[in-house]
Design an enzyme around this catalytic site. Sequence first.
Site, PDB file in Angstrom:
ATOM      1  N   CYS A 116       0.818  -1.224   0.000  1.00 14.21           N
ATOM      2  CA  CYS A 116       0.000   0.000   0.000  1.00 14.21           C
ATOM      3  C   CYS A 116       0.849   1.270   0.000  1.00 14.21           C
ATOM      4  CB  CYS A 116      -0.948   0.007   1.190  1.00 14.21           C
ATOM      5  SG  CYS A 116      -1.965  -1.463   1.302  1.00 14.21           S
ATOM      6  N   HIS A 241      -3.240   7.032   2.902  1.00  8.46           N
ATOM      7  CA  HIS A 241      -3.676   5.739   2.368  1.00  8.46           C
ATOM      8  C   HIS A 241      -4.995   5.369   3.042  1.00  8.46           C
ATOM      9  CE1 HIS A 241      -4.171   1.685   1.328  1.00  8.46           C
ATOM     10  NE2 HIS A 241      -3.767   1.190   2.485  1.00  8.46           N
ATOM     11  N   ASN A 271     -10.414  -0.262   0.617  1.00  6.55           N
ATOM     12  CA  ASN A 271      -8.956  -0.138   0.588  1.00  6.55           C
ATOM     13  C   ASN A 271      -8.458  -0.592  -0.781  1.00  6.55           C
ATOM     14  OD1 ASN A 271      -6.200  -0.474   0.812  1.00  6.55           O
ATOM     15  ND2 ASN A 271      -6.269  -1.443   2.828  1.00  6.55           N
TER      16      ASN A 271
HETATM   17  N1  ACO Z   1     -18.188  -8.671  10.578  1.00  2.74           N
HETATM   18  C1  ACO Z   1     -18.574  -8.959  11.838  1.00  2.74           C
HETATM   19  N2  ACO Z   1     -17.716  -9.338  12.790  1.00  2.74           N
HETATM   20  C2  ACO Z   1     -16.419  -9.409  12.462  1.00  2.74           C
HETATM   21  C3  ACO Z   1     -15.941  -9.134  11.170  1.00  2.74           C
HETATM   22  C4  ACO Z   1     -16.879  -8.751  10.208  1.00  2.74           C
HETATM   23  N3  ACO Z   1     -16.552  -8.455   8.933  1.00  2.74           N
HETATM   24  N4  ACO Z   1     -14.603  -9.298  11.159  1.00  2.74           N
HETATM   25  C5  ACO Z   1     -14.250  -9.683  12.392  1.00  2.74           C
HETATM   26  N5  ACO Z   1     -15.331  -9.747  13.184  1.00  2.74           N
HETATM   27  C6  ACO Z   1     -15.416 -10.117  14.601  1.00  2.74           C
HETATM   28  C7  ACO Z   1     -14.269 -10.954  15.065  1.00  2.74           C
HETATM   29  O1  ACO Z   1     -14.450 -12.328  14.787  1.00  2.74           O
HETATM   30  C8  ACO Z   1     -14.285 -10.683  16.543  1.00  2.74           C
HETATM   31  O2  ACO Z   1     -15.267 -11.481  17.138  1.00  2.74           O
HETATM   32  P1  ACO Z   1     -15.042 -12.159  18.585  1.00  2.74           P
HETATM   33  O3  ACO Z   1     -14.889 -10.997  19.520  1.00  2.74           O
HETATM   34  O4  ACO Z   1     -16.264 -12.957  18.782  1.00  2.74           O
HETATM   35  O5  ACO Z   1     -13.791 -12.966  18.439  1.00  2.74           O
HETATM   36  C9  ACO Z   1     -14.762  -9.243  16.619  1.00  2.74           C
HETATM   37  O6  ACO Z   1     -15.365  -8.938  15.363  1.00  2.74           O
HETATM   38  C10 ACO Z   1     -13.628  -8.254  16.851  1.00  2.74           C
HETATM   39  O7  ACO Z   1     -12.590  -8.546  15.943  1.00  2.74           O
HETATM   40  P2  ACO Z   1     -11.325  -7.614  15.833  1.00  2.74           P
HETATM   41  O8  ACO Z   1     -10.373  -8.221  14.870  1.00  2.74           O
HETATM   42  O9  ACO Z   1     -10.850  -7.322  17.224  1.00  2.74           O
HETATM   43  O10 ACO Z   1     -12.002  -6.309  15.225  1.00  2.74           O
HETATM   44  P3  ACO Z   1     -11.368  -4.926  15.019  1.00  2.74           P
HETATM   45  O11 ACO Z   1     -12.134  -3.910  15.734  1.00  2.74           O
HETATM   46  O12 ACO Z   1      -9.895  -4.967  15.222  1.00  2.74           O
HETATM   47  O13 ACO Z   1     -11.649  -4.662  13.494  1.00  2.74           O
HETATM   48  C11 ACO Z   1     -10.424  -4.655  11.448  1.00  2.74           C
HETATM   49  C12 ACO Z   1     -11.080  -5.513  12.510  1.00  2.74           C
HETATM   50  C13 ACO Z   1     -11.484  -3.810  10.775  1.00  2.74           C
HETATM   51  C14 ACO Z   1      -9.796  -5.582  10.434  1.00  2.74           C
HETATM   52  C15 ACO Z   1      -9.388  -3.768  12.125  1.00  2.74           C
HETATM   53  O14 ACO Z   1      -8.537  -4.500  12.947  1.00  2.74           O
HETATM   54  C16 ACO Z   1      -8.576  -3.031  11.140  1.00  2.74           C
HETATM   55  O15 ACO Z   1      -9.071  -2.262  10.335  1.00  2.74           O
HETATM   56  N6  ACO Z   1      -7.263  -3.198  11.216  1.00  2.74           N
HETATM   57  C17 ACO Z   1      -6.375  -2.538  10.303  1.00  2.74           C
HETATM   58  C18 ACO Z   1      -6.187  -3.443   9.200  1.00  2.74           C
HETATM   59  C19 ACO Z   1      -6.090  -2.725   7.895  1.00  2.74           C
HETATM   60  O16 ACO Z   1      -6.205  -1.537   7.792  1.00  2.74           O
HETATM   61  N7  ACO Z   1      -5.894  -3.541   6.898  1.00  2.74           N
HETATM   62  C20 ACO Z   1      -5.902  -3.065   5.603  1.00  2.74           C
HETATM   63  C21 ACO Z   1      -4.802  -3.665   4.871  1.00  2.74           C
HETATM   64  S1  ACO Z   1      -3.340  -3.110   5.414  1.00  2.74           S
HETATM   65  C22 ACO Z   1      -3.007  -1.725   4.726  1.00  2.74           C
HETATM   66  O17 ACO Z   1      -3.621  -1.282   3.844  1.00  2.74           O
HETATM   67  C23 ACO Z   1      -1.910  -1.124   5.364  1.00  2.74           C
END
Ligand code: ACO
Length: 313
Positions: A116, A241, A271
């Site tokens: 990215c 980004h 993204n």
């Molecule tokens: N829908 C519903 N529930 C979900 C989903 C979904 N799509 N995805 C995960 N969950 C659940 C999980 O299973 C978990 O459930 P549990 O508590 O029963 O185990 C709960 O939601 C919380 O999961 P987390 O992973 O803690 O959720 P978080 O608030 O961290 O959000 C996310 C996840 C959106 C991926 C976040 O961590 C994030 O955005 N991280 C940054 C990652 C990123 O930006 N990646 C892009 C690529 S990298 C880049 O471009 C640099």
Amino acid sequence: MTHSAGILGVGAYVPETVCTNQDIVNRGVNTSHDWIVERTGIHARRLASEHETTTYMSEQAARKALASAGLNPQDLDMIVVATTTPDYRGFPSVATQVQVALGAGSCPAWDLSAACSGFVYGLDVVTRLIESGGYQRVLLIAADRLSHRVDWSDRSTCILFGDGAGAVVLGRVDTGGVVATALHADGSHGSILSLPNDPPYIDMDGQSVFKVAVNCVVPSVLEALELAGLTVSDVDWFIPHQANQRIMDHAIKKLGLPADRMVCHIDRYGNTSAASIPIGLAEASAQFKSGDVVVVIGFGAGFTWGTGVILWQ
Ligand code: ACO
């Protein structure tokens, strides 16, 4: 003699197919529109169809960038494509295929891999090549097609990514242009976000990515602004980004920038990886005035990150 490099033209392309959060639910993924919006800010993304290859999207964005620069493909003396989703696993590169599609003669053409951060990495390298006097008009494209590299049964990744391409033509300018860039990488974070060969899908520790990203954005912006001899109060436009709305909101809050200075399209496109910054440039540049300070910050797998400061002409 050194020269200054600036952006002569911008363009972007996103696929025609819109995939809303409800469409993802309808595919049988155990998620909801409200969850996705609250955690990411994403309402929809664009998905590339079979004919919308990385090369195709790159060519479309490039044609718009060339038109906005008032240049022809034959005017280019280099083509660089930042992508981690090339159409061929090894070679030929996307850049060489774009060269043929555009009819850009036999100028050098090569791909760059920085996930990215690819656009900002390219901005740094191409700027230095132009400053050295070795090249005069370089097409820098950033394109990714990550929707084809996610496991659509993995709700933690499939909701995040969309496809698209953005392009800029960089060339010599008399004043302004790209006034500072600062790049970094820390390979020790490689395992938190990877696209392995087998299975060939994105593997992400979302919370770790979130923390690393949040911690690198503000120091990177401050470093580049200092190199440019500027401060946060000079910034007119901020284009981060587009990985997660919460990461972006955290950054402007920490920097103390007004929300209306930040260019956002994650709600519509998700993204789009390397493409997100040049798509933002292409969409917002009509509002830019000559002399505006535009800051672009990329971060992504590797872990890689970097900032560019541009004095808009
Ligand atoms: N829908 C519903 N529930 C979900 C989903 C979904 N799509 N995805 C995960 N969950 C659940 C999980 O299973 C978990 O459930 P549990 O508590 O029963 O185990 C709960 O939601 C919380 O999961 P987390 O992973 O803690 O959720 P978080 O608030 O961290 O959000 C996310 C996840 C959106 C991926 C976040 O961590 C994030 O955005 N991280 C940054 C990652 C990123 O930006 N990646 C892009 C690529 S990298 C880049 O471009 C640099």
